[in-house]
Design an enzyme around this catalytic site. Structure first.
Site, PDB file in Angstrom:
ATOM      1  N   LYS A  42       0.814  -1.211   0.000  1.00  0.00           N
ATOM      2  CA  LYS A  42       0.000   0.000   0.000  1.00  0.00           C
ATOM      3  C   LYS A  42       0.851   1.265   0.000  1.00  0.00           C
ATOM      4  O   LYS A  42       0.481   2.243  -0.633  1.00  0.00           O
ATOM      5  CB  LYS A  42      -0.978   0.001   1.170  1.00  0.00           C
ATOM      6  CG  LYS A  42      -0.343   0.151   2.522  1.00  0.00           C
ATOM      7  CD  LYS A  42      -1.393   0.049   3.609  1.00  0.00           C
ATOM      8  CE  LYS A  42      -0.777  -0.155   4.964  1.00  0.00           C
ATOM      9  NZ  LYS A  42       0.006   0.993   5.436  1.00  0.00           N
ATOM     10  N   THR A  43       1.986   1.226   0.674  1.00  0.00           N
ATOM     11  CA  THR A  43       2.852   2.406   0.673  1.00  0.00           C
ATOM     12  C   THR A  43       3.346   2.666  -0.742  1.00  0.00           C
ATOM     13  O   THR A  43       3.411   3.793  -1.220  1.00  0.00           O
ATOM     14  CB  THR A  43       4.055   2.186   1.599  1.00  0.00           C
ATOM     15  OG1 THR A  43       3.581   1.688   2.841  1.00  0.00           O
ATOM     16  CG2 THR A  43       4.792   3.480   1.826  1.00  0.00           C
ATOM     17  N   ASP A 228      -3.278   7.452   4.678  1.00  0.00           N
ATOM     18  CA  ASP A 228      -2.799   6.100   4.958  1.00  0.00           C
ATOM     19  C   ASP A 228      -3.440   5.620   6.271  1.00  0.00           C
ATOM     20  O   ASP A 228      -3.836   6.435   7.096  1.00  0.00           O
ATOM     21  CB  ASP A 228      -1.272   6.148   5.106  1.00  0.00           C
ATOM     22  CG  ASP A 228      -0.665   4.764   5.049  1.00  0.00           C
ATOM     23  OD1 ASP A 228      -1.392   3.807   4.740  1.00  0.00           O
ATOM     24  OD2 ASP A 228       0.551   4.653   5.298  1.00  0.00           O
ATOM     25  N   GLU A 229      -3.529   4.333   6.475  1.00  0.00           N
ATOM     26  CA  GLU A 229      -4.067   3.770   7.727  1.00  0.00           C
ATOM     27  C   GLU A 229      -5.434   4.362   8.063  1.00  0.00           C
ATOM     28  O   GLU A 229      -5.703   4.732   9.204  1.00  0.00           O
ATOM     29  CB  GLU A 229      -3.099   4.027   8.896  1.00  0.00           C
ATOM     30  CG  GLU A 229      -1.666   3.667   8.629  1.00  0.00           C
ATOM     31  CD  GLU A 229      -1.367   2.186   8.819  1.00  0.00           C
ATOM     32  OE1 GLU A 229      -2.321   1.384   8.868  1.00  0.00           O
ATOM     33  OE2 GLU A 229      -0.185   1.832   8.890  1.00  0.00           O
ATOM     34  N   GLN A 259      -6.833  -4.416  10.397  1.00  0.00           N
ATOM     35  CA  GLN A 259      -5.712  -3.906  11.177  1.00  0.00           C
ATOM     36  C   GLN A 259      -6.090  -2.694  12.025  1.00  0.00           C
ATOM     37  O   GLN A 259      -5.238  -1.910  12.427  1.00  0.00           O
ATOM     38  CB  GLN A 259      -4.543  -3.545  10.259  1.00  0.00           C
ATOM     39  CG  GLN A 259      -3.958  -4.750   9.541  1.00  0.00           C
ATOM     40  CD  GLN A 259      -2.730  -4.387   8.734  1.00  0.00           C
ATOM     41  OE1 GLN A 259      -1.750  -3.912   9.256  1.00  0.00           O
ATOM     42  NE2 GLN A 259      -2.806  -4.605   7.421  1.00  0.00           N
ATOM     43  N   ARG A 614       3.408  -9.167  10.354  1.00  0.00           N
ATOM     44  CA  ARG A 614       4.674  -8.437  10.226  1.00  0.00           C
ATOM     45  C   ARG A 614       5.789  -9.373   9.792  1.00  0.00           C
ATOM     46  O   ARG A 614       6.820  -8.944   9.309  1.00  0.00           O
ATOM     47  CB  ARG A 614       5.111  -7.788  11.559  1.00  0.00           C
ATOM     48  CG  ARG A 614       4.157  -6.782  12.180  1.00  0.00           C
ATOM     49  CD  ARG A 614       3.755  -5.718  11.230  1.00  0.00           C
ATOM     50  NE  ARG A 614       2.475  -6.061  10.654  1.00  0.00           N
ATOM     51  CZ  ARG A 614       1.956  -5.441   9.596  1.00  0.00           C
ATOM     52  NH1 ARG A 614       2.600  -4.471   9.017  1.00  0.00           N
ATOM     53  NH2 ARG A 614       0.792  -5.805   9.096  1.00  0.00           N
TER      54      ARG A 614
END
Length: 747
Positions: A42-43, A228-229, A259, A614
């Site tokens: 996504k980044t 983002d997020e 998340q 992660r």
DNA sequence: TATAATTCTCTTTTT
DNA sequence: GAGAATTATA
């Protein structure tokens, strides 16, 4: 300034992207929802989209507002965009919600009666002020703790409820009291020309809502808004985004509802779940290919999260191969657990793994202690993220308070902190008199202190001490106004106020440590002068203070330092490591008992999901039978999250053998306990007591039992796995215990 | 007014 | 078991 888009340059941006990623990058104007599973790039999509907008001439740098969760992520994003477009992009706003709001408020806060020098209070500052309000209102701080008041007020602010709004909704005596404290707190904050973290958002929304010209200006300027997020946004942030993107409606949000882990802080998962309701014409893109983890890890994560209800459906997959099974270990206690982790790290490092590829996650900050001891002993370099100690140290807070007071003469909190530090004969009594005088006269603490003669009932000695002190402060303020480098000013402060001398006079190890901390702070200031100061026209003490105030734990993370990284699961969000250890996987620890009480099981599960995803290559999950939490020992039960991972994905495929018909402490073949025993032996450490009992766990429902720590209770349930559920009279609640290990016996 | 001694709470996660 | 907050004493 618009560049002619070169086709080759644009194509280069799309190279190596998969189909949905490419769609997300090239999607045109209008609302855009990108549901990005863990590790789905996504980044990458965000940075490429920004670069794409710039390259194709659809956007100028100053038309872009990109919001990230941490400063570090913002900085990385900027760097990556600059790399892609090959030029500096200073005009772009890439920052956290809080930084963006603070920046906006510096320019606009005068409309709400603040100066541009307003102070940003961290939670400790805020709690101190709340405590004062509670005292002033003669409220019993035992019944109404500052902590609880703060939580209520913060919650209200996150929902954009002012003190008056809150009062209208009051439904109990408790809330009545909160309303009183909230009102008083707001008045004091404003009087001190200060804002807490929540205010930054709240006031920014206020300004945009109240002043059309401000709203128009920003909403027109930010043609493209990217977030983002998004799953972790709260209502205030949501509203802020709505206001800013109202004009062009080019709001692109990236997130993963699986998340969402900040509900406790007011994050509202419905923001992402209902994005399509807010914007029926939104383009929705799902990123489901994972580029990070092995299939084993992904399958575990998928299985775990499927126990939650109401998640959007995603099918994460990878072509990185099957990978190794997840290693699950039971240890006797937290020391054995730490020993196991340290030994395993040593083994891996011997095999050629770099320490920087390793991370250990835990639920609460306090859990790092035992681990740190063990790593120090094993001489394994590590860094701990979070539990931010540095800026919380008294001497650092003092030095910062000096700078704050020099800038913001209204900040009584800062004044209180520094007036008699170092000791200069201005005690509690004199201080209160000055502050009371300031309040009655409607002047700032600075003015009151500077005019000590005017303060009634002040002793001669105190009066003279104040005069000397304020003369020094006046001199320093001139230094600030001359625009001297922050590092120089800080040095001047430490010298001229006698702060450093006082520490040196102590001649103790502790004082030496404090001096070193102050030197570190000066180093930070000099670094700020050299970098931010050089490239920004707004550089100065105010900006420096803001940067410090809005620093997040995750910002201290260093890459490639040859260090093992230790952090809470919350801080792990957005990161990845080849090898991950998740420790303390016990019910009560993780999921945390407090979270369970508050019905936060699903959020805890999402936290586990974040932790698991992660890991790129290897994942270890450990739990301890016994843990020393808070004075007393407690006996835990392995986390239900472990049981939610299909056992064939772990290296302990036969765990159902545990307890299921286990004959009194024997026959542990292929049980989890075997693994524990084995790993204890392998480590050469006895692992302490714990196991010894082995006595048949023949408890039956209705048995009266007594526990060494919890006292008398009654068995209310027996579960597979040698577990008994006991309701303890003294606590009025149930606990699950492992019959074999818990110190309980029948009465 | 400052220090020492003693009591009390506290542990979720954080911008 | 630690840190803050409160109280006692110099």
């Amino acid at each position: 300034m618009l560049r002619v888009p070169s086709k080759e340059a644009v194509d280069a941006l799309l190279e190596g992207l998969n189909e949905p990623q490419r769609e997300a990058v090239t999607a045109g104007a209008g609302p855009l929802l990108i549901l990005a599973g863990a590790g789905s790039g996504k980044t990458r999509v965000l940075t490429h989209r920004i670069a794409y907008l710039l390259r194709t001439g659809q956007a100028r740098a100053d038309e872009i507002l990109a919001i990230t969760f941490t400063n570090k992520a913002a900085q990385e994003m900027r760097e990556r965009v600059e790399l892609l477009v090959g030029r500096a992009t200073r005009a772009m706003w890439v920052m956290t919600f809080h930084s963006a709001c603070a920046r906006m408020l510096r320019a606009e806060a005068h409309r709400l009666g603040y100066t541009r020098q307003f102070t940003i209070y961290d939670s400790a500052d805020s709690r101190r002020l709340i405590k004062r309000c509670i005292d002033d209102l003669d409220i019993d701080p035992k019944r109404f703790t500052p902590r609880a008041m703060q939580a209520q007020i913060s919650d209200a602010k996150n929902k954009l409820r002012s003190a008056e709004d809150y009062r209208k909704l009051v439904g109990s005596f408790f809330e009545q009291t909160v309303a009183d404290v909230y009102e008083s707190y707001e008045r004091e904050l404003h009087r001190a020309n200060a804002m807490d973290f929540d205010d930054l958002l709240f006031r920014a929304v206020n300004v945009l809502e109240l002043f059309q010209e401000v709203r128009d200006r920003y909403a027109t300027a930010f043609r493209w808004v990217l977030v983002d997020e998004y799953q972790d946004t709260n209502h205030a942030q949501y509203r802020w985004l709505q206001l800013l993107s109202g004009e062009h409606r080019n709001l692109a949000v990236v997130g993963d509802d699986a998340q969402s882990i900040y509900g406790f802080r007011g994050a509202d998962i419905t923001n992402i779940l209902e994005f399509e309701d807010d914007f029926p014409d939104a383009t929705v893109i799902k990123l489901e290919q994972n580029y990070r983890s092995t299939q084993m890890i992904l399958s575990a994560a998928n299985a775990l999260i499927s126990n939650n209800r109401g998640q959007t459906v995603k099918h994460l997959w990878t072509d990185l191969g099957e990978g190794d099974t997840i290693k699950v270990r039971e240890l006797a206690d937290e020391h054995a657990e730490a020993r196991y982790v340290a030994a395993e790290i040593e083994r891996l490092v011997d095999e050629g793994v770099s320490r920087s590829e390793l991370a250990v996650f835990y639920r609460t900050n306090s859990m790092s202690r035992v681990l740190e001891d063990m790593l120090v002993r094993a001489q394994i370099g590590y860094q701990v993220i979070g539990g931010t100690k540095f800026y919380e140290r008294a001497e650092v807070k003092d030095a910062v308070a000096y700078l704050i007071f020099l800038l913001n003469p209204s900040d009584g909190g800062a004044f209180t902190r520094i007036a008699n530090s170092p000791k200069r004969g201005i005690g509690q009594t004199s201080l209160s008199r000055v502050l009371a005088h300031a309040e009655t006269m409607g002047i700032s603490p600075w003015e009151a202190a500077a005019g000590a003669d005017e303060v009634p009932t002040l002793g001669t000695a105190a009066r003279r001490a104040l005069e000397r002190f304020m003369a020094t402060m006046e001199r320093l303020r001139e230094r600030v106004e001359s625009g001297a480098p922050v590092g120089d000013i800080l040095e001047d402060v430490l010298r001229e106020t006698g702060y450093r001398d006082a520490l040196e006079a102590e001649r103790t190890i502790e004082a030496q440590g404090r001096i070193e901390n102050l030197e570190e702070l000066v180093r930070v200031a000099r670094e700020y002068d050299a970098t931010a100061g050089a490239e920004s026209d707004t550089a100065g003490v105010a900006e420096f203070l803001q940067q410090i105030a809005l620093l997040s734990d995750a910002d201290q993370l260093q890459d490639d330092e040859g260090l093992v990284t230790l952090m809470t699961l919350h801080n792990a969000k957005g990161l990845e490591f080849p090898i991950v250890f998740m420790i303390g996987a016990e019910d009560g620890v993780f999921p945390h008992s407090r979270a369970l009480d508050e019905g936060g099981l699903e959020e805890e599960r999402r936290l586990a999901y974040v932790g698991i995803t992660r890991a790129m290559r290897d994942l270890y999950i450990t739990y301890a039978r016994r843990r020393n939490s808070f004075g007393a020992e407690s006996y835990g039960l392995r986390s239900r999250f472990i049981d939610e991972i299909p056992r064939e994905l772990t290296d302990q495929p036969d765990r159902n053998a545990v307890g299921a018909g286990r004959p009194a402490g024997f026959g542990r073949v292929a049980s989890w306990s075997t693994a524990a025993a084995a790993s204890d032996e392998a480590l050469g450490g006895g692992g302490g007591g714990g196991g010894g009992a082995g006595a048949a766990s023949v408890f039956r429902v209705g048995d009266d039992v007594v526990h060494a720590a919890f006292g008398d209770g009654v068995v209310t349930g027996v579960e597979p796995g040698g577990i008994v559920v006991v309701n303890f009279a003294g606590e009025g609640r149930e606990r699950k215990l492992m019959a074999d290990y818990a110190p309980i016996r029948r009465r």
